[in-house]
Design a protein around this motif. Sequence first.
Motif, PDB file in Angstrom:
ATOM      1  N   THR A   1      49.240  78.359   7.602  1.00 17.66           N
ATOM      2  CA  THR A   1      48.611  79.588   8.100  1.00 17.66           C
ATOM      3  C   THR A   1      47.776  79.319   9.293  1.00 17.66           C
ATOM      4  N   ARG A   2      47.954  78.381  10.040  1.00 15.07           N
ATOM      5  CA  ARG A   2      47.109  78.015  11.228  1.00 15.07           C
ATOM      6  C   ARG A   2      48.152  77.610  12.233  1.00 15.07           C
TER       7      ARG A   2
ATOM      8  N   ASP B   1      54.149  82.855   7.222  1.00 18.94           N
ATOM      9  CA  ASP B   1      52.886  83.555   7.056  1.00 18.94           C
ATOM     10  C   ASP B   1      52.861  84.669   8.148  1.00 18.94           C
TER      11      ASP B   1
ATOM     12  N   THR C   1      51.226  75.868  -0.120  1.00 20.22           N
ATOM     13  CA  THR C   1      50.189  76.875   0.208  1.00 20.22           C
ATOM     14  C   THR C   1      51.022  78.253  -0.790  1.00 20.22           C
TER      15      THR C   1
ATOM     16  N   PRO D   1      42.004  69.578  13.679  1.00 17.48           N
ATOM     17  CA  PRO D   1      43.254  69.584  14.676  1.00 17.48           C
ATOM     18  C   PRO D   1      43.458  68.604  15.150  1.00 17.48           C
TER      19      PRO D   1
ATOM     20  N   LYS E   1      43.899  82.779   5.344  1.00 15.17           N
ATOM     21  CA  LYS E   1      44.377  82.427   6.574  1.00 15.17           C
ATOM     22  C   LYS E   1      43.368  81.114   6.992  1.00 15.17           C
TER      23      LYS E   1
ATOM     24  N   LYS F   1      48.302  80.639  -7.385  1.00 17.77           N
ATOM     25  CA  LYS F   1      48.058  79.704  -6.343  1.00 17.77           C
ATOM     26  C   LYS F   1      47.384  80.639  -5.080  1.00 17.77           C
TER      27      LYS F   1
ATOM     28  N   ASP G   1      43.656  79.193  -3.693  1.00 20.87           N
ATOM     29  CA  ASP G   1      43.717  78.939  -2.042  1.00 20.87           C
ATOM     30  C   ASP G   1      42.446  79.607  -1.346  1.00 20.87           C
TER      31      ASP G   1
END
Lengths: 179, 179, 179, 179
Positions: C10-11, C35, C84, C158, D43, D88, D92
């Motif tokens: 999601t990034r 996403d 995820t 990161p 996110k 999930k 999350d």
Amino acid sequence: MSIAIIYGGTRKNGNTEMLTEHAIHGRQAERIYLDDYQIVPIKDSRHAKEGFQDIDDDYNLLIKRLLAHDTLVFSTPIYWFGMTGQMKTFIDRWSQTLRDLNFPEFKKQMQSKNAFVIAVGGDNPRLKGLPLIQQFQYIFDFIGISFDGYVLGLGNKPGEIYKDQQALSMVNQLFHKMV
Amino acid sequence: MSIAIIYGGTRKNGNTEMLTEHAIHGRQAERIYLDDYQIVPIKDSRHAKEGFQDIDDDYNLLIKRLLAHDTLVFSTPIYWFGMTGQMKTFIDRWSQTLRDLNFPEFKKQMQSKNAFVIAVGGDNPRLKGLPLIQQFQYIFDFIGISFDGYVLGLGNKPGEIYKDQQALSMVNQLFHKMV
Amino acid sequence: MSIAIIYGGTRKNGNTEMLTEHAIHGRQAERIYLDDYQIVPIKDSRHAKEGFQDIDDDYNLLIKRLLAHDTLVFSTPIYWFGMTGQMKTFIDRWSQTLRDLNFPEFKKQMQSKNAFVIAVGGDNPRLKGLPLIQQFQYIFDFIGISFDGYVLGLGNKPGEIYKDQQALSMVNQLFHKMV
Amino acid sequence: MSIAIIYGGTRKNGNTEMLTEHAIHGRQAERIYLDDYQIVPIKDSRHAKEGFQDIDDDYNLLIKRLLAHDTLVFSTPIYWFGMTGQMKTFIDRWSQTLRDLNFPEFKKQMQSKNAFVIAVGGDNPRLKGLPLIQQFQYIFDFIGISFDGYVLGLGNKPGEIYKDQQALSMVNQLFHKMV
């Protein structure tokens, strides 16, 4: 349908045996206490010219007793989050039996059986015993035995298993399936 | 930092040993080939009045050799989706050492060590070897050893491990961490 | 042989994507960033009279893109020790596709593919990511996809994945197999 | 002691719900049917300058309801060998709540709770559901919830769970512990 119990424990009347006998509930069964016998650890000779050498110990006798039954109950205390060394040493020898001309039907005979696992440990067995169950799943899948159920019980001090109501009630259910 | 390799295999120069020596890469290390020694399976005597009885075999000698090192490499072929019976029998005995007055500092000494596992099997080891890794995780957590890495390699016939590029490259990385 | 990467993150440019692109190494590949799309969670209608209802979202389009390729790379950051929610929601919908008359060959098409999993987490992923790998094993076994390899990488902040030499070297090996 | 059941299923009165209600046995409990609410997938903004952005959906309301109870029952059908995407996606979001100034005590509150997992699947759940249990173990360990038990049940067609005597008897035991 006849039952063989393969006991991996090293203490008579231990929690694992108590739980297993609770499951058996007085039914007839062949009891094999591995620790009472001499079982020599395997020597991997799959790739040796001369192949596996005959070993003069009690293993073949035990395998014959096991093969005479339809249902196998592998009953082991949880030592270091696995089956006991005694039980592992016994199972390791199957690799030799699979190549032993005196047991030409070994794999085929095993494939007609079904198996149960009963294991008791003192350290969160219903979670920390799961790798052991997964290992048995692969073992049974490999040789073709049907894996029909397992119970993980909690017990440390002698007799403590009788406080584990969940395990007691689960083995009762196993018992119904077995008979 | 000094290294002890605990070899659980039963065939000299097997794939597991080859992969481990590839990781060690000529460094000095104490090599303990469990199969060369007599190690009697444990008898659970935690609840016996007289406690554990001294056993006249090679185990204590091996534990002393192991305790002299900082890094432990548990190197085992995968037999029946687990460590070999020889290695399991060795680890089972730790339960006795934890209560042995001749080793009063056993747990404390173990807690200062870090460990690696190298295991090689012929049947999809990177998936079917995972319960073995999880078992080692619980073993190391229990005694307090830091679990710093593992490699699962694929090999069946002698020398086949050299085709497993992924395992070879992974042990190279382990090696960098070890030194 | 053509490759589709199913990204569950999601990034953008997260550690998992970095590791996966390191594996791909500039090769052509279809990249599906889940996403970025609307994927409605499944409603289990297997036992409903009227069966599954058509859903007006992006899912079918994504499945068509996926089906056009031979090799599937499931690439997900490890959230709460699993894939995820986005990726799980996507896979859950396969149950509908298996019964969708617009995809009569879905299972058969999937069975001709091979798959890899790349997952990156910040909390001991090579041990705590193992249940995720076992889950994927069952997923791929169920639908009949060949599970050809996985890499678990360590990364939190990161770019941190570039410090995980073991993961980098493992994906290099995956890459050789993929092409 | 008050109970919240977090339902991950997507079919009302499904096998998982039946088994869970059998466990609850008429006791008072807060029932949260995740599929009835809008829960936006997370996110990952842990490393974004501006941090996580408030999301206008039902999630915070559900977390407040959950936090009001002592015992959490995570009840999910097994979809693709894991919890449902809905569950999930819900879990999350905890990563956001852990950093949400409106829930400064979230982790501390969670740590005072205990949890149970009830999961039902149609494909050998007592073996193939084990990775799901191990995932929950890591989830609960991470946030500090006590994991007090689980039941894996077998069911496919509506009502089939009532044939799974072992699961029924196990949830009865869970129930005794819960109260």
